[in-house]
Design an enzyme around this catalytic site. Structure first.
Site, mmCIF file in Angstrom:
data_model
loop_
_atom_site.group_PDB
_atom_site.id
_atom_site.type_symbol
_atom_site.label_atom_id
_atom_site.label_comp_id
_atom_site.label_asym_id
_atom_site.label_seq_id
_atom_site.Cartn_x
_atom_site.Cartn_y
_atom_site.Cartn_z
ATOM 1 N N LYS A 59 1.015 -1.260 -0.147
ATOM 2 C CA LYS A 59 -0.015 -0.051 -0.046
ATOM 3 C C LYS A 59 0.965 1.366 0.247
ATOM 4 O O LYS A 59 1.647 1.524 0.753
ATOM 5 C CB LYS A 59 -0.976 0.035 0.969
ATOM 6 N N LYS B 116 -1.862 -1.675 -3.850
ATOM 7 C CA LYS B 116 -2.955 -0.451 -3.738
ATOM 8 C C LYS B 116 -2.091 0.771 -3.927
ATOM 9 O O LYS B 116 -1.194 0.765 -3.170
ATOM 10 C CB LYS B 116 -3.784 -0.593 -2.694
#
Ligand code: PBG
Length: 337
Positions: free
Chosen positions: A204, A261
């Site tokens: 992330k 992500k």
């Protein structure tokens, strides 16, 4: 001369692009409703759905309306939803204590959805940002200049148990603290939830593309800016190898699914993670990716449906086996037509 110029070619790749049926035969990637996980926002109360201004078409729903939306998604063939609560500002504090409340919004939402649509896979975010006044994903250190890793992990492990008890199929830690996957796995096992799966937000990045999401959940605007950045825990967008270290650690600690992500700007990371693990790989097409397509389409600069489709096809082609996307319902409608 140029009018009757002829090449004596053996290889003409265009042979297989000549007709629609040939193109269908050689098509390598297809999208299907079962590829998608729909992120959904939930609010307390009985009010009508609230639009999120920076995310056209996205609504914050009360629990009853959320259940209806989940039913509709499941009927369309979307197998999973990811729930995100928007918490009343007055309930937030420095430590995000309301995130551990026994009757919290997200727990009520999970119970209602699982009761109404038991076949739908329900996952929840494990992080403190919806609950803290400062908008960080964890609790702060004594000096208030960083997030306290280990104390945060202890809280997140408790939160995962509460969510498991409410009936989630999968918890999705999005906090990027060190050691949280292992701690959550142990906590779930010890509390009697060996079947609750973990989708790790492994890679992330500290991304500008999360902007509209923070609007949607009403998390502090200060987080992610120079005032209070998330760079001490989320990955530097410049780093590829570091993302692979995170993915390997999460796999070793017991993650069932590895997530990358954002998705579209990080296709190289999706590709590399796909090659580095045999676990399922997920990608999250985040709020900013969604909103920029809407914005450009609104200006007449991009074709909305074609760009939407291509953005998701690219993520799947890169190696994502499942995609969290705010386009989930529209795509399922398009694909089942
Ligand atoms: C926070 C969280 C974020 C998103 C999902 N969980 C934002 C952040 O890290 O600040 C972003 C999702 C999106 O932009 O669609 N735990």
């Amino acid at each position: 001369m140029s009018e009757n110029f002829k090449l004596d070619l053996i290889h003409r790749p265009r042979r297989l692009r000549r007709t629609a049926s040939l193109r269908a035969l050689v098509e390598e990637t297809q999208l299907r409703p079962a590829d998608f996980i729909a992120p959904l926002f939930v609010v307390d109360g009985r009010g009508s759905p609230e639009p999120v201004s920076s995310m056209p078409g996205v609504l914050r729903r009360n629990v009853a309306d959320l259940v209806k939306e989940c039913r509709a998604l499941f009927k369309l063939g979307v197998p999973a939803v990811a729930l995100f609560p928007k918490i009343d500002q007055r309930l937030k504090d420095e430590d995000g204590a309301v995130g551990l409340s026994e009757d919290g919004l997200v727990l009520r939402a999970v119970r209602a959805v699982k009761k109404a649509v038991p076949g739908l896979t329900v996952m929840t975010d494990i992080a403190l940002d919806p609950y803290t006044t400062h908008g960080h994903d964890g609790v702060l250190t004594a000096g208030r200049d960083d997030v306290d890793n280990d104390r945060t992990v202890g809280i997140l492990a408790q939160m995962a148990i509460l969510h498991a008890r409410a009936g989630v199929d999968m918890v999705a830690p999005s906090d990027m603290m060190d050691g949280r996957i292992g701690a959550i796995r142990q906590a779930l096992n010890a509390a009697g939830f060996p079947q609750t799966a973990i989708m790790a937000y492994s890679a992330k990045f500290a991304s500008a593309y999360y902007g509209p999401f923070r609007d949607a959940v009403g998390s502090a605007k200060a987080a992610g800016t120079h005032l209070l950045g998330k760079a001490t825990y989320q990955l530097n967008p410049a780093n590829r190898r570091e993302a692979l270290i995170e993915a390997a650690l999460d796999e070793a600690e017991g993650a069932d699914i590895i997530m990358v992500k954002p998705a579209g700007p990080y296709l190289d990371i999706i590709r590399e993670v796909r090659g580095a693990t045999n676990k399922p790989v997920a990608a999250y097409q985040v709020s900013g990716e969604y909103s920029q397509i809407h914005a450009a389409a609104k200006l007449g600069w991009l074709d909305y449906a074609r760009t939407r489709h291509e953005s998701l096809l690219a993520i799947k082609r890169a190696g994502a086996g499942m995609i969290l996307t705010y386009f989930a319902k529209e795509m399922a409608v398009e694909l089942v037509r």
